[in-house]
Every structure is written in structure tokens, then in C-alpha cells.
Design a protein around this motif. Structure first.
Motif, PDB file in Angstrom:
ATOM      1  N   PHE A  90      -9.644 -12.446 -14.160  1.00 24.03           N
ATOM      2  CA  PHE A  90      -8.967 -11.337 -14.819  1.00 24.03           C
ATOM      3  C   PHE A  90      -9.702 -10.017 -14.657  1.00 24.03           C
ATOM      4  N   VAL A  91     -10.982 -10.008 -14.863  1.00 21.34           N
ATOM      5  CA  VAL A  91     -11.743  -8.763 -14.727  1.00 21.34           C
ATOM      6  C   VAL A  91     -11.766  -8.304 -13.274  1.00 21.34           C
ATOM      7  N   GLY A  92     -11.965  -9.248 -12.350  1.00 23.19           N
ATOM      8  CA  GLY A  92     -11.994  -8.898 -10.934  1.00 23.19           C
ATOM      9  C   GLY A  92     -10.693  -8.291 -10.461  1.00 23.19           C
ATOM     10  N   ASN A  93      -9.566  -8.895 -10.830  1.00 21.42           N
ATOM     11  CA  ASN A  93      -8.268  -8.355 -10.422  1.00 21.42           C
ATOM     12  C   ASN A  93      -7.944  -7.058 -11.136  1.00 21.42           C
ATOM     13  N   PHE A  94      -8.324  -6.933 -12.393  1.00 27.73           N
ATOM     14  CA  PHE A  94      -8.092  -5.682 -13.124  1.00 27.73           C
ATOM     15  C   PHE A  94      -8.866  -4.542 -12.485  1.00 27.73           C
ATOM     16  N   VAL A  95     -10.126  -4.778 -12.154  1.00 29.53           N
ATOM     17  CA  VAL A  95     -10.943  -3.749 -11.507  1.00 29.53           C
ATOM     18  C   VAL A  95     -10.363  -3.406 -10.136  1.00 29.53           C
ATOM     19  N   PHE A  96      -9.932  -4.438  -9.385  1.00 29.94           N
ATOM     20  CA  PHE A  96      -9.335  -4.199  -8.066  1.00 29.94           C
ATOM     21  C   PHE A  96      -8.122  -3.287  -8.174  1.00 29.94           C
ATOM     22  N   PHE A  97      -7.196  -3.599  -9.095  1.00 33.20           N
ATOM     23  CA  PHE A  97      -5.991  -2.787  -9.231  1.00 33.20           C
ATOM     24  C   PHE A  97      -6.308  -1.386  -9.739  1.00 33.20           C
ATOM     25  N   CYS A  98      -7.249  -1.261 -10.675  1.00 33.68           N
ATOM     26  CA  CYS A  98      -7.609   0.066 -11.184  1.00 33.68           C
ATOM     27  C   CYS A  98      -8.230   0.926 -10.084  1.00 33.68           C
ATOM     28  N   ILE A  99      -9.154   0.366  -9.334  1.00 32.41           N
ATOM     29  CA  ILE A  99      -9.779   1.111  -8.243  1.00 32.41           C
ATOM     30  C   ILE A  99      -8.744   1.454  -7.172  1.00 32.41           C
ATOM     31  N   PHE A 100      -7.863   0.512  -6.894  1.00 27.05           N
ATOM     32  CA  PHE A 100      -6.824   0.750  -5.894  1.00 27.05           C
ATOM     33  C   PHE A 100      -5.907   1.893  -6.316  1.00 27.05           C
ATOM     34  N   LEU A 101      -5.404   1.854  -7.548  1.00 30.63           N
ATOM     35  CA  LEU A 101      -4.505   2.897  -8.027  1.00 30.63           C
ATOM     36  C   LEU A 101      -5.211   4.243  -8.138  1.00 30.63           C
ATOM     37  N   LEU A 102      -6.476   4.235  -8.568  1.00 34.50           N
ATOM     38  CA  LEU A 102      -7.243   5.477  -8.655  1.00 34.50           C
ATOM     39  C   LEU A 102      -7.471   6.075  -7.272  1.00 34.50           C
ATOM     40  N   SER A 103      -7.819   5.232  -6.308  1.00 36.20           N
ATOM     41  CA  SER A 103      -8.044   5.752  -4.961  1.00 36.20           C
ATOM     42  C   SER A 103      -6.739   6.261  -4.348  1.00 36.20           C
ATOM     43  N   MET A 104      -5.616   5.606  -4.634  1.00 37.84           N
ATOM     44  CA  MET A 104      -4.324   6.113  -4.151  1.00 37.84           C
ATOM     45  C   MET A 104      -4.019   7.469  -4.764  1.00 37.84           C
ATOM     46  N   ARG A 105      -4.320   7.600  -6.032  1.00 39.98           N
ATOM     47  CA  ARG A 105      -4.053   8.870  -6.711  1.00 39.98           C
ATOM     48  C   ARG A 105      -4.922   9.982  -6.146  1.00 39.98           C
ATOM     49  N   LEU A 106      -6.194   9.679  -5.889  1.00 33.66           N
ATOM     50  CA  LEU A 106      -7.089  10.695  -5.355  1.00 33.66           C
ATOM     51  C   LEU A 106      -6.772  11.035  -3.902  1.00 33.66           C
ATOM     52  N   MET A 107      -6.462  10.015  -3.090  1.00 31.22           N
ATOM     53  CA  MET A 107      -6.176  10.265  -1.675  1.00 31.22           C
ATOM     54  C   MET A 107      -4.834  10.957  -1.468  1.00 31.22           C
ATOM     55  N   LEU A 108      -3.839  10.553  -2.228  1.00 33.64           N
ATOM     56  CA  LEU A 108      -2.518  11.151  -2.081  1.00 33.64           C
ATOM     57  C   LEU A 108      -2.350  12.395  -2.942  1.00 33.64           C
ATOM     58  N   ASN A 109      -3.282  12.600  -3.873  1.00 31.79           N
ATOM     59  CA  ASN A 109      -3.297  13.765  -4.757  1.00 31.79           C
ATOM     60  C   ASN A 109      -1.992  13.917  -5.544  1.00 31.79           C
ATOM     61  N   THR A 110      -1.446  12.786  -6.000  1.00 29.37           N
ATOM     62  CA  THR A 110      -0.239  12.797  -6.813  1.00 29.37           C
ATOM     63  C   THR A 110      -0.397  11.814  -7.965  1.00 29.37           C
ATOM     64  N   SER A 111       0.462  11.949  -8.950  1.00 27.41           N
ATOM     65  CA  SER A 111       0.468  10.967 -10.029  1.00 27.41           C
ATOM     66  C   SER A 111       1.373   9.815  -9.619  1.00 27.41           C
ATOM     67  N   ILE A 112       1.058   8.625 -10.090  1.00 25.50           N
ATOM     68  CA  ILE A 112       1.811   7.438  -9.734  1.00 25.50           C
ATOM     69  C   ILE A 112       2.680   7.052 -10.921  1.00 25.50           C
ATOM     70  N   GLN A 113       3.987   6.930 -10.673  1.00 27.29           N
ATOM     71  CA  GLN A 113       4.925   6.576 -11.730  1.00 27.29           C
ATOM     72  C   GLN A 113       4.867   5.074 -11.995  1.00 27.29           C
ATOM     73  N   ILE A 114       5.319   4.681 -13.175  1.00 27.70           N
ATOM     74  CA  ILE A 114       5.298   3.271 -13.567  1.00 27.70           C
ATOM     75  C   ILE A 114       6.147   2.425 -12.612  1.00 27.70           C
ATOM     76  N   SER A 115       7.325   2.898 -12.232  1.00 24.73           N
ATOM     77  CA  SER A 115       8.162   2.124 -11.310  1.00 24.73           C
ATOM     78  C   SER A 115       7.468   1.937  -9.973  1.00 24.73           C
ATOM     79  N   ARG A 116       6.715   2.932  -9.535  1.00 24.47           N
ATOM     80  CA  ARG A 116       5.968   2.827  -8.278  1.00 24.47           C
ATOM     81  C   ARG A 116       4.823   1.824  -8.427  1.00 24.47           C
ATOM     82  N   CYS A 117       4.209   1.765  -9.607  1.00 20.71           N
ATOM     83  CA  CYS A 117       3.147   0.782  -9.857  1.00 20.71           C
ATOM     84  C   CYS A 117       3.681  -0.637  -9.752  1.00 20.71           C
ATOM     85  N   LYS A 118       4.901  -0.875 -10.269  1.00 18.59           N
ATOM     86  CA  LYS A 118       5.509  -2.201 -10.154  1.00 18.59           C
ATOM     87  C   LYS A 118       5.756  -2.563  -8.698  1.00 18.59           C
TER      88      LYS A 118
END
Length: 168
Positions: free
Chosen positions: A94-122
Motif C-alpha cells: 500500500f505505501v509503495g503503490n501510494f508513493v508511486f502514484f503520488c510521485i507519478f501524478l506530481l511529476s506529470m503536473r510539474l512536467m506538463l505544468n497543468t493541474s490534473i482533473q479527477i476524471s483524468r486521474c481515473k
């Protein structure tokens, strides 16, 4: 195959109208005036939860295989050490996958310089879950004995498959 009302079985043209992704209107039956299929909204979420469960279960089995290969898992273990090992596996998964998804979403946000909507997260979550299908090869380790390097090769296949899925 024509859809039918779940209440009376009367043929219906369409079960829902989609206005935008995630925004649908359920259609009513012309015969009984009830919603033709009230469970249509639950189908996607049901498959998503089943995919998440299978993903986490295979990940837990992967962690168990690694612990067994490290020599931490044996036949002479006490009940408390077995419970402790399973607690470690659950926390690791659980912690490993949570950290993976958080880092992944954060890096997408920083690289794409946009906010990620909930539907896009799904959508991203579903893409990662489906593209992790190589984890199914872990089931073969239940039947045949493999060296622990096979687990890391499977991890590389999963990572490369995730990359290809998210690229498209």
C-alpha cells in the motif's frame, strides 16, 4: 443485440446519453417509465475496483516471493513472525503503490505544468492497472521454481508497458 429494460424487458434504443466524459443521463423505458438500467453507472467503477484488487494482490504475492527468496520466510516460523511478515507485506504494497502514484501524478503536473482533473486521474489509474498485465506472469511462479531475477524482469516488463500505455 438490442438493449432491454431491466424492469420489464421492453426493447430500448439506448441505455444512456453521454454529454461529456463522466456526465451521463440514464434513459427511461417507454413501456414502464422506470430507468432502463440503473446499474450502468456502476459497471466502470466495479471493473476498476476489481482491477485494483487484482493489482494489489499480485503485488503482495511479488513481495512475498521476494521475502521468501531473501530467506525471511521458512517453515519454522512462529505465528507472530508470520503475522509480522504479512503486516510488512501489506504496508509495503500500500505505501509503495501510494508513493508511486503520488510521485507519478506530481511529476506529470510539474512536467506538463497543468493541474490534473479527477476524471483524468481515473483514466491514468486505469491505464496503469491495465498496462500492468505482465504481473500475471507471477502466477507461473506458483507452479515452477524461478530465480528471484525473474521477478525483476517482470517488473521491467510492467514498467515498460506502463510507459507505452501512458505515452498514448
Amino acid at each position: 443485440m438490442e438493449p432491454r429494460c431491466v424492469e420489464c424487458g421492453f426493447p430500448i434504443k439506448t441505455l444512456f446519453v453521454q454529454y461529456s466524459p463522466g456526465n451521463i443521463r440514464l434513459m427511461r423505458c417507454e413501456n414502464c417509465k422506470a430507468v432502463a438500467d440503473e446499474y450502468i453507472e456502476c459497471e466502470f467503477m466495479g471493473s476498476l475496483w476489481k482491477s485494483i484488487f487484482a493489482f494489489l494482490l499480485l503485488d503482495a504475492y511479488r513481495s512475498l516471493l521476494l521475502k521468501r527468496n531473501e530467506g525471511e520466510w521458512g517453515s519454522s516460523m512462529s505465528f507472530s513472525s508470520i503475522v509480522w511478515t504479512f503486516e510488512e507485506i501489506v504496508v509495503d504494497v500500500f505505501v509503495g503503490n501510494f508513493v508511486f502514484f503520488c510521485i507519478f501524478l506530481l511529476s506529470m503536473r510539474l512536467m506538463l505544468n497543468t493541474s490534473i482533473q479527477i476524471s483524468r486521474c481515473k483514466d491514468i489509474l486505469l491505464a496503469i492497472l491495465v498496462s500492468s498485465y505482465f504481473k500475471i506472469f507471477l502466477i507461473a511462479t506458483m507452479v515452477w521454481e524461478f530465480p528471484s531475477s525473474v521477478i525483476f524482469i517482470i517488473d521491467l516488463f510492467v514498467l515498460s508497458s506502463n510507459t507505452v500505455a501512458l505515452k498514448g
